[in-house]
Motif scaffolding. Structure first.
Motif, PDB file in Angstrom:
ATOM      1  N   THR A  17       9.422 -23.058 -15.175  1.00  0.00           N
ATOM      2  CA  THR A  17       8.488 -23.770 -16.051  1.00  0.00           C
ATOM      3  C   THR A  17       8.422 -23.166 -17.447  1.00  0.00           C
ATOM      4  O   THR A  17       7.908 -23.788 -18.371  1.00  0.00           O
ATOM      5  CB  THR A  17       7.071 -23.751 -15.452  1.00  0.00           C
ATOM      6  OG1 THR A  17       6.652 -22.385 -15.292  1.00  0.00           O
ATOM      7  CG2 THR A  17       7.033 -24.471 -14.115  1.00  0.00           C
ATOM      8  N   THR A  40      15.007 -18.824 -17.467  1.00  0.00           N
ATOM      9  CA  THR A  40      13.764 -19.536 -17.175  1.00  0.00           C
ATOM     10  C   THR A  40      13.062 -18.846 -16.022  1.00  0.00           C
ATOM     11  O   THR A  40      13.675 -18.101 -15.250  1.00  0.00           O
ATOM     12  CB  THR A  40      14.024 -21.019 -16.832  1.00  0.00           C
ATOM     13  OG1 THR A  40      14.812 -21.103 -15.653  1.00  0.00           O
ATOM     14  CG2 THR A  40      14.684 -21.742 -17.994  1.00  0.00           C
ATOM     15  N   SER A  79       6.642 -22.560 -22.876  1.00  0.00           N
ATOM     16  CA  SER A  79       6.805 -23.642 -21.902  1.00  0.00           C
ATOM     17  C   SER A  79       8.230 -24.180 -21.991  1.00  0.00           C
ATOM     18  O   SER A  79       8.801 -24.301 -23.076  1.00  0.00           O
ATOM     19  CB  SER A  79       5.800 -24.749 -22.191  1.00  0.00           C
ATOM     20  OG  SER A  79       6.077 -25.860 -21.375  1.00  0.00           O
ATOM     21  N   ASN A  80       8.805 -24.533 -20.853  1.00  0.00           N
ATOM     22  CA  ASN A  80      10.161 -25.059 -20.813  1.00  0.00           C
ATOM     23  C   ASN A  80      10.170 -26.579 -20.973  1.00  0.00           C
ATOM     24  O   ASN A  80      11.188 -27.218 -20.769  1.00  0.00           O
ATOM     25  CB  ASN A  80      10.842 -24.655 -19.501  1.00  0.00           C
ATOM     26  CG  ASN A  80      12.347 -24.824 -19.548  1.00  0.00           C
ATOM     27  OD1 ASN A  80      12.950 -24.827 -20.600  1.00  0.00           O
ATOM     28  ND2 ASN A  80      12.950 -24.978 -18.380  1.00  0.00           N
ATOM     29  N   GLN A  81       9.059 -27.166 -21.315  1.00  0.00           N
ATOM     30  CA  GLN A  81       8.957 -28.608 -21.539  1.00  0.00           C
ATOM     31  C   GLN A  81       9.041 -28.919 -23.022  1.00  0.00           C
ATOM     32  O   GLN A  81       8.500 -28.191 -23.839  1.00  0.00           O
ATOM     33  CB  GLN A  81       7.630 -29.136 -20.987  1.00  0.00           C
ATOM     34  CG  GLN A  81       7.465 -28.985 -19.504  1.00  0.00           C
ATOM     35  CD  GLN A  81       8.459 -29.837 -18.745  1.00  0.00           C
ATOM     36  OE1 GLN A  81       8.628 -31.014 -19.022  1.00  0.00           O
ATOM     37  NE2 GLN A  81       9.113 -29.232 -17.756  1.00  0.00           N
TER      38      GLN A  81
END
Length: 82
Positions: A17, A40, A79-81
């Protein structure tokens, strides 16, 4: 009669995430060596940025002893979004 062929792409590898980047520098041979690690990660509830930082430093030093006392040039976790 129709002949149909269905293909599926391989599943994308699971990503965490959060994405991190850590860059370290050590004196080496009259100059410097610089190394960067990225990846990640999915933290457990209550985990802090500092917890990740310490875990990364420990893991890097275990795998690359020459970076055990390295200076930190950069550290970030987001955040990986998009």
């Amino acid at each position: 009669m129709h002949d149909t062929t269905e293909t599926t792409a391989p599943a994308a590898p699971q990503q965490g995430t959060h994405q991190y980047l850590l860059t370290l520098q050590v004196p080496m041979g009259g100059g410097f060596a610089v190394g960067s690690w990225t990846g990640t990660w999915t933290p457990h509830p209550g985990t802090t940025r500092h917890d990740l930082y310490l875990a990364l430093r420990d893991d890097i030093a275990r795998k690359n002893p020459e970076y055990g006392d390295a200076s930190v040039l950069f550290f970030d976790v987001q955040s990986n979004q998009i």
